[in-house]
Design an enzyme around this catalytic site. Structure first.
Site, PDB file in Angstrom:
ATOM      1  N   HIS A   1       0.666  -1.755  -0.114  1.00  0.00           N
ATOM      2  CA  HIS A   1      -0.123  -0.439  -0.159  1.00  0.00           C
ATOM      3  C   HIS A   1       0.885   0.787  -0.077  1.00  0.00           C
ATOM      4  O   HIS A   1       0.327   2.304   0.142  1.00  0.00           O
ATOM      5  CB  HIS A   1      -0.714   0.258   1.337  1.00  0.00           C
ATOM      6  CG  HIS A   1      -2.335   0.951   0.406  1.00  0.00           C
ATOM      7  ND1 HIS A   1      -2.386   1.059  -0.257  1.00  0.00           N
ATOM      8  CD2 HIS A   1      -3.676   0.682   1.606  1.00  0.00           C
ATOM      9  CE1 HIS A   1      -3.705   1.975  -0.009  1.00  0.00           C
ATOM     10  NE2 HIS A   1      -4.844   0.889   0.807  1.00  0.00           N
ATOM     11  N   ARG A   2       2.156   1.294   0.443  1.00  0.00           N
ATOM     12  CA  ARG A   2       2.959   1.852   0.277  1.00  0.00           C
ATOM     13  C   ARG A   2       3.374   2.882  -1.419  1.00  0.00           C
ATOM     14  O   ARG A   2       3.709   3.508  -1.680  1.00  0.00           O
ATOM     15  CB  ARG A   2       4.493   2.166   0.901  1.00  0.00           C
ATOM     16  CG  ARG A   2       4.593   1.906   1.824  1.00  0.00           C
ATOM     17  CD  ARG A   2       5.471   1.501   2.078  1.00  0.00           C
ATOM     18  NE  ARG A   2       5.831  -0.231   1.898  1.00  0.00           N
ATOM     19  CZ  ARG A   2       7.441  -0.391   2.230  1.00  0.00           C
ATOM     20  NH1 ARG A   2       8.339  -0.064   2.856  1.00  0.00           N
ATOM     21  NH2 ARG A   2       7.732  -1.639   1.183  1.00  0.00           N
TER      22      ARG A   2
END
Length: 475
Positions: free
Chosen positions: A446-447
């Site tokens: 999700h980064r």
């Protein structure tokens, strides 16, 4: 282990067969003492933290000795086999044949600063920086040398002049495995009493140094009158019922996989999304391709078309193909796709990848997948084949599992899990009909990948599998 001193004997050392590996386990020897070997002949198979690898010998000769039995884990850089090179002129490595000879050579070797002409070492087998110093022995342990030996040592260290001529304590004689054992147990070899021939310290000597001497337990009652608290009882010896339990050492590929998965799970914030897809048309296309002459001799299965669908989805959404550079705080976008395929093997889960999969045609991709799976099942996957992956596919459907939440392969941005393809009731053209259905799960970092991007990639894969002719229009 005997020491080779003849000039014609070469010691073949455990190489670093990966990138920065420090040890490998000897799985199988293909030669025995007395066998003749030739340059390039495979002499043994070893398992590293990444794969099982066959090691070829780099010269001709006759095997003199195998230094370690099968099942032994050996540090990179340690000699594993001795070969007598007929007519060779290679000088043998210095061996500690007698106690006075060792301090003549080794203290000077240790005292060399970095860059002073030391022989190059193998990758992953660096020389410890702390090896240039050694603490002096305490008390009565220091004057252990005879006066003649002290004078000889003084002449070697300081040429016998002035303060520089102080006698340095001799380096204890011990073979590399014993030195490693002592290091692991925190034992200073200078304090160990040698019992081996020529004053060599053995494994038993090291273990004896760790074990407390028998009289050591007697002072406890003496302290009782002054200490209100009794000494703690020794921990009970834990035993296991081997008839009810089997304990398997965690090493090699399994150990590396476990460490990588823990690191990935607690480093990259995982998000997983799911979609259930009607793949009836894809399954029909698989059957058609099996009859196509262009795919003769190639393995055609749903994994092939799902792999191609993912590659097309990445082409349409290139930002998903990236990695996170923590050191530089940068997102590294990849303009190539090294497609990883998770493979279960007897030695554990491995993830070899197809280099530049994005540039391959469907028949080329089928060939690469077939070779990758066959190599993995034979246990012959090389470390290079498992490095540099960008995205991965794991097919849990072959085990009858509907889907899962896969963990990212370290350094990658996404992993797609394929569930079992089953005949299920499905609404098709306004009517409930039996259709081939599967569930896909996409985990992503999700980064790097937000919900919108991840959803687009998964939706594109699903759309292609529902209408596989989109492979032609979107590719």
């Amino acid at each position: 282990m005997t020491t080779m001193t003849e000039a014609s004997v070469r010691e073949f050392k455990m190489p670093d067969v990966g990138e920065g590996l420090t040890e490998a386990e000897i799985l199988k020897w293909y030669v025995q003492p007395g066998d003749t070997v030739t340059d390039g002949q495979v002499v043994c198979e070893v398992e590293t933290a990444k794969a099982a690898v066959e090691l070829p010998i780099p010269y001709d000769g006759v095997v003199r000795e195998l230094h370690f039995p099968e099942g032994t884990t050996v540090d990179v850089g340690m000699a594993i086999i001795a070969v007598d090179v007929a007519g060779g002129t290679v000088p043998a490595a210095p061996a500690p044949a007698a106690q006075p000879e060792a301090p003549q050579e080794e203290p000077q070797e240790e005292a060399k600063p970095a860059g002073s002409g030391r022989q190059p070492v193998l990758v992953g087998y660096g020389v410890a920086q702390t090896s240039t110093k050694r603490r002096p022995r305490k008390g009565a342990d220091v004057p252990r040398q005879e006066p003649a030996a002290q004078a000889l040592q003084a002449e070697l260290n300081g040429h016998g002049h002035g303060p520089a001529a102080a006698v340095a304590p001799p380096r204890p004689l011990a073979k590399p495995p014993v030195r490693k054992l002592a290091k692991d147990l925190g034992v200073d070899l200078a304090t160990v009493t040698p019992t081996g021939p020529d004053g060599i310290i053995t494994r038993e000597d090291v273990h004896a140094a760790v074990a407390p001497p028998a009289p050591a337990a007697e002072p406890v009652p003496q302290a009782a009158p002054t200490a209100p608290v009794a000494a703690p009882a020794p921990a009970p010896l834990v035993t296991y019922d081997t008839a009810r339990e089997t304990r398997i050492p965690v090493k090699g590929v399994r150990k590396a996989t476990a460490a990588a998965m823990v690191g990935s799970a607690f480093t990259a914030p995982h998000v997983t999304e799911f979609v259930t897809v009607d793949v009836t048309r894809t399954m029909k296309l698989v059957e058609e391709l099996k009859q196509d002459k262009e795919f003769a001799g190639l393995r055609v299965n749903p994994l092939l078309l799902i792999s191609k669908a993912l590659l097309v989805a990445i082409k349409r959404n290139p930002d998903v193909n990236a990695s996170w550079d923590e050191a530089n705080q940068e997102i590294v976008q990849k303009h190539y796709v090294n497609l990883g395929i998770a493979a279960a093997t007897p030695r554990g889960l491995i993830v070899p990848n197809i280099k530049d999969a994005h540039a391959r045609t469907l028949p080329q991709l089928a060939q690469a997948l077939g070779e990758l799976v066959a190599t993995a099942r034979e246990g012959k996957t090389t470390p290079a084949a498992m490095q540099g992956g960008t995205v991965t596919i794991t097919n849990v459907g072959v085990f009858g599992v509907d889907t899962g939440t896969p963990i990212l392969n370290p350094g990658e941005s996404a992993i797609l899990a394929i569930g079992a393809i089953k005949l299920q009731p499905w609404v098709h053209k306004g009517k409930v009909k039996p259709r081939q259905v599967t569930t896909l799960a996409l985990s992503f970092d999700h980064r790097l990948v937000d919900g919108e991007l991840g959803s687009k990639v998964l939706a594109d894969v699903a759309a292609i599998l529902e209408q596989p002719k989109r492979l032609i229009t979107w590719a």
